[in-house]
Design a protein around this motif. Sequence first.
Motif, PDB file in Angstrom:
ATOM      1  N   UNK A   1       0.869  -1.112   0.043  1.00 38.27           N
ATOM      2  CA  UNK A   1      -0.077   0.096   0.102  1.00 38.27           C
ATOM      3  C   UNK A   1       0.873   1.170   0.088  1.00 38.27           C
ATOM      4  N   UNK A   2       1.951   1.303   0.725  1.00 32.54           N
ATOM      5  CA  UNK A   2       3.013   2.459   0.777  1.00 32.54           C
ATOM      6  C   UNK A   2       3.626   2.457  -0.523  1.00 32.54           C
ATOM      7  N   UNK A   3       3.829   1.665  -0.925  1.00 29.69           N
ATOM      8  CA  UNK A   3       4.459   1.566  -2.370  1.00 29.69           C
ATOM      9  C   UNK A   3       3.930   2.098  -3.326  1.00 29.69           C
ATOM     10  N   UNK A   4       2.361   1.506  -3.513  1.00 31.96           N
ATOM     11  CA  UNK A   4       1.633   2.005  -4.597  1.00 31.96           C
ATOM     12  C   UNK A   4       1.297   3.607  -4.320  1.00 31.96           C
ATOM     13  N   UNK A   5       1.168   3.911  -2.966  1.00 30.98           N
ATOM     14  CA  UNK A   5       0.654   5.322  -3.125  1.00 30.98           C
ATOM     15  C   UNK A   5       1.824   6.334  -3.433  1.00 30.98           C
ATOM     16  N   UNK A   6       3.083   5.770  -3.072  1.00 25.49           N
ATOM     17  CA  UNK A   6       4.282   6.652  -3.635  1.00 25.49           C
ATOM     18  C   UNK A   6       4.532   6.691  -4.645  1.00 25.49           C
ATOM     19  N   UNK A   7       4.350   5.519  -5.308  1.00 24.67           N
ATOM     20  CA  UNK A   7       4.550   5.209  -6.934  1.00 24.67           C
ATOM     21  C   UNK A   7       3.712   6.399  -7.603  1.00 24.67           C
ATOM     22  N   UNK A   8       2.433   6.139  -7.522  1.00 23.33           N
ATOM     23  CA  UNK A   8       1.368   6.923  -8.079  1.00 23.33           C
ATOM     24  C   UNK A   8       1.281   8.508  -7.746  1.00 23.33           C
ATOM     25  N   UNK A   9       1.549   8.667  -6.520  1.00 22.67           N
ATOM     26  CA  UNK A   9       1.253  10.208  -6.064  1.00 22.67           C
ATOM     27  C   UNK A   9       2.539  10.938  -5.857  1.00 22.67           C
ATOM     28  N   UNK A  10       3.687  10.466  -5.740  1.00 21.75           N
ATOM     29  CA  UNK A  10       5.179  11.184  -5.829  1.00 21.75           C
ATOM     30  C   UNK A  10       5.836  10.704  -7.022  1.00 21.75           C
ATOM     31  N   UNK A  11       6.377   9.557  -7.013  1.00 15.47           N
ATOM     32  CA  UNK A  11       7.198   9.083  -7.922  1.00 15.47           C
ATOM     33  C   UNK A  11       6.724   9.377  -9.500  1.00 15.47           C
ATOM     34  N   UNK A  12       5.781   8.577  -9.833  1.00 11.85           N
ATOM     35  CA  UNK A  12       5.189   8.638 -11.231  1.00 11.85           C
ATOM     36  C   UNK A  12       4.817   9.914 -11.425  1.00 11.85           C
ATOM     37  N   UNK A  13       4.032  10.688 -10.578  1.00  8.40           N
ATOM     38  CA  UNK A  13       3.615  12.149 -10.792  1.00  8.40           C
ATOM     39  C   UNK A  13       4.696  12.921 -11.387  1.00  8.40           C
ATOM     40  N   UNK A  14       5.825  12.863 -10.889  1.00 11.83           N
ATOM     41  CA  UNK A  14       6.984  13.837 -11.376  1.00 11.83           C
ATOM     42  C   UNK A  14       7.571  13.477 -12.420  1.00 11.83           C
ATOM     43  N   UNK A  15       7.775  12.073 -12.525  1.00 14.42           N
ATOM     44  CA  UNK A  15       8.619  11.350 -13.620  1.00 14.42           C
ATOM     45  C   UNK A  15       8.096  11.167 -14.924  1.00 14.42           C
ATOM     46  N   UNK A  16       6.755  10.877 -14.662  1.00 16.52           N
ATOM     47  CA  UNK A  16       5.791  10.115 -15.575  1.00 16.52           C
ATOM     48  C   UNK A  16       4.459  10.881 -15.818  1.00 16.52           C
ATOM     49  N   UNK A  17       4.557  12.087 -15.580  1.00 21.46           N
ATOM     50  CA  UNK A  17       3.596  12.865 -15.549  1.00 21.46           C
ATOM     51  C   UNK A  17       2.483  12.731 -16.767  1.00 21.46           C
ATOM     52  N   UNK A  18       3.357  12.433 -18.028  1.00 18.34           N
ATOM     53  CA  UNK A  18       2.588  12.679 -19.330  1.00 18.34           C
ATOM     54  C   UNK A  18       1.447  11.254 -19.257  1.00 18.34           C
ATOM     55  N   UNK A  19       1.916  10.222 -18.447  1.00 23.18           N
ATOM     56  CA  UNK A  19       0.634   9.306 -18.715  1.00 23.18           C
ATOM     57  C   UNK A  19      -0.545   9.573 -17.798  1.00 23.18           C
ATOM     58  N   UNK A  20      -0.620  10.670 -17.387  1.00 26.82           N
ATOM     59  CA  UNK A  20      -1.907  11.261 -16.533  1.00 26.82           C
ATOM     60  C   UNK A  20      -2.468  12.279 -17.453  1.00 26.82           C
TER      61      UNK A  20
END
Length: 202
Positions: A94-113
Amino acid sequence: MPSGNGLSSSPSNNPEPHNGPRFPKVTAYDNVRAQHKLVTEKFGKDKWQESLAKAGMDRDAIFLATSNVDAQLTMKAIASVCEVLGVTPVQAADAFGDYWVNVFASKIYAVHFRGVTSARDFLLKMNEIHRVTTATIPDARPPRFAYDWTDPNTLVMTYESQRGLIDILVGLIKGVGRRFDEDLRVSKVGTNRVQVVFPATA
């Protein structure tokens, strides 16, 4: 059947600076990199080094984007992090999923959103995201998802992969719900299936 909004991103239609060959790619390396950033930012570098040691790796191991990081390494790292931090695999997922989506991917892979306005839309485009982001990666074996709507607000996602990261998928889906401020009810209903209940719409 509910469907997405029809918007998608690809190397050809994405605006600069993430178009063409600069279109961001998601690799297994990113899973380990996200774990590293999550643990070091919240618990300190020493906890990450201890986790690596317990997983049988060098405490100062450096993972490069070109590294061949397989699912087994990902799972070993998660298991050792659980042991070091004293958390359950579900809590870690749960912690990894939240971090991946809302911190990590939101910065690095924002294009996918880009162009996505709901958790429902995002989950329904996951096959396309994986297809596009791994198109130029040699020997890539991205997961695939089959979708089955049992009613207008209940989706069962079948996870088609040999990696066995179903618990991580549950955590990621919960993270998607938080990103779009939606109260999703997410549960594992088999070894490779996840049920997602979306809030009822008026």
